[in-house]
Design an enzyme around this catalytic site. Structure first.
Site, PDB file in Angstrom:
ATOM      1  CB  VAL A 120      -0.160   5.542  -2.069  1.00 22.39           C
ATOM      2  CG1 VAL A 120      -0.454   7.404  -2.168  1.00 22.39           C
ATOM      3  CG2 VAL A 120      -1.362   4.947  -2.507  1.00 22.39           C
ATOM      4  CG  HIS A 164      -2.027  -1.147   0.942  1.00 19.43           C
ATOM      5  ND1 HIS A 164      -3.383  -0.759   1.264  1.00 19.43           N
ATOM      6  CD2 HIS A 164      -1.957  -2.090   0.605  1.00 19.43           C
ATOM      7  CE1 HIS A 164      -4.318  -1.622   1.140  1.00 19.43           C
ATOM      8  NE2 HIS A 164      -3.475  -2.213   0.822  1.00 19.43           N
ATOM      9  CG  ASP A 165       5.344   3.431   1.416  1.00 23.84           C
ATOM     10  OD1 ASP A 165       4.689   4.443   1.754  1.00 23.84           O
ATOM     11  OD2 ASP A 165       6.364   2.717   1.488  1.00 23.84           O
ATOM     12  N   GLY A 202       4.659   6.037  -4.358  1.00 23.95           N
ATOM     13  CA  GLY A 202       6.144   5.731  -4.379  1.00 23.95           C
ATOM     14  C   GLY A 202       6.504   5.080  -3.342  1.00 23.95           C
ATOM     15  CB  SER A 257      -1.686 -22.859   2.229  1.00 20.69           C
ATOM     16  OG  SER A 257      -0.531 -23.005   2.709  1.00 20.69           O
ATOM     17  N   PRO A 284      -5.354  -0.707  -6.036  1.00 21.37           N
ATOM     18  CG  PRO A 284      -3.825  -2.492  -6.552  1.00 21.37           C
ATOM     19  CD  PRO A 284      -4.046  -1.420  -5.860  1.00 21.37           C
TER      20      PRO A 284
END
Length: 330
Positions: free
Chosen positions: A73, A69-70, A75, A249, A161
């Site tokens: 957005v 997530h970092d 970079g 799993s 996404p």
């Protein structure tokens, strides 16, 4: 003669400036960046992640997701870590992130060992790799030398996404950051560890066809898995209840996530779409070793795609810093 020597010296310095790597502000980080300035940097992060993992194994998928997530957005520069009104941390897609305390703990220890040297963005990149290793995934060399960004806006998280994004939208969001279709499939494979909330997929079980025509359930879900999901997430039940993304799993970093997609056992709609789309399905088949296709090793490719992703949008010296604490700019 003096003038000629001065000009030659100036030209020499200019040529060196173009070939020698700059310090922290250079565009592309490198492996071993802290080997001299903070030799124990990577081991400190690793030991910190291990310590927290022992008491709470769920921080591993949390840290991996946080790094993802970092990077998506503006970079990989750590703005997702910043506190404050309307920061990335407050946006809907980031409210479920966890592992903040691990990053803060590692930063405290690094500041004690090497004050003002290691960026929060690098701590997060290293912690994501260490989390994969702790869940029996591959180890890879993480390039370091990032600077921390100073701007964090919730409004910019639309680049992330989404679980209801079409396949075209998913591909476009990755392409916009220089990531291709193989990177998309590979990085989404990180869902082999971790959980999601019922509220993010229950519409697939009870309200999928909003036009009123046809079945109310998502036809791409295996019938046996549908009943399993309905028992876990009953209609009008607790939307915050957590469900494993890779059933069978969920605590091991492996390729069974893709087997589940092949068998119609993807929990998120965006994940299951990887199997229904021809281009992305071919990479899943290669990860699963389907005969007639050139095989790909999921773990090895995941490491490569993570390195590629970790170089998105790096900040030059003028726009970055080494934060003293990760939740606030200096």
């Amino acid at each position: 003669m003096y003038l000629k020597s001065s000009i030659l010296l100036m030209l020499l310095l200019l040529s060196l400036a173009t070939i020698l790597p700059s310090a922290q502000g250079k565009e592309v980080p490198r492996v071993g960046f802290y080997s001299r300035s903070c030799p124990r940097a990577e081991s400190i992060v690793k030991q910190t992640v291990q310590s927290h993992f022992k008491s709470d194994p769920t921080i591993a998928p949390g840290l991996l997701r946080m790094h993802f997530h970092d990077c998506f957005v503006q970079g990989c520069d750590g703005p997702v870590l910043l506190d404050g009104p309307s920061t990335e941390k407050t946006a809907g897609p980031n409210r479920g992130l966890r592992g903040w305390e691990v990053i803060d703990d590692a930063k405290t220890k690094l500041e004690a060992a090497c004050p003002g040297v290691v960026s929060c963005a690098d701590i997060l990149a290293l912690a994501a790799r260490d989390s994969v290793v702790l869940t029996k995934g591959i180890d890879w060399k993480v390039p370091t030398g990032r600077l921390d960004g100073r701007v964090s806006l919730a409004s910019e998280t639309s680049a992330l996404p989404g679980f209801r994004d079409s396949m075209k939208v998913q591909k476009d969001k990755f392409k916009n950051l220089g990531l291709n279709t193989q990177d998309l499939v590979t990085l989404v494979g990180g869902h082999t560890i971790g959980t999601t909330a019922c509220q993010l997929f229950s519409y697939r079980l009870y309200n999928f066809n909003t036009t009123g025509n046809g079945d109310a359930t998502d036809p791409t879900i295996s019938p046996s898995f549908l009943s399993q999901l309905k028992s876990l997430c009953p209609e009008n039940g607790d939307g915050a209840k957590r469900v494993d993304l890779d059933t069978g799993s969920e605590n091991r970093f492996d390729a069974t996530f893709f087997t589940n997609l092949k068998n119609g056992r993807g929990v998120l709609e965006s994940d299951q779409m990887l199997w229904t789309d021809a281009a992305t399905r071919s990479f899943i088949q290669r990860f699963l070793g389907v005969r007639g296709l050139r095989a790909l090793n999921f773990n090895a490719e995941f490491g490569r795609s993570m390195v590629k992703m970790s170089k998105i949008g790096l900040k030059p010296a003028a726009k970055g810093e080494i934060r003293r604490i990760c939740p606030a700019v200096n």
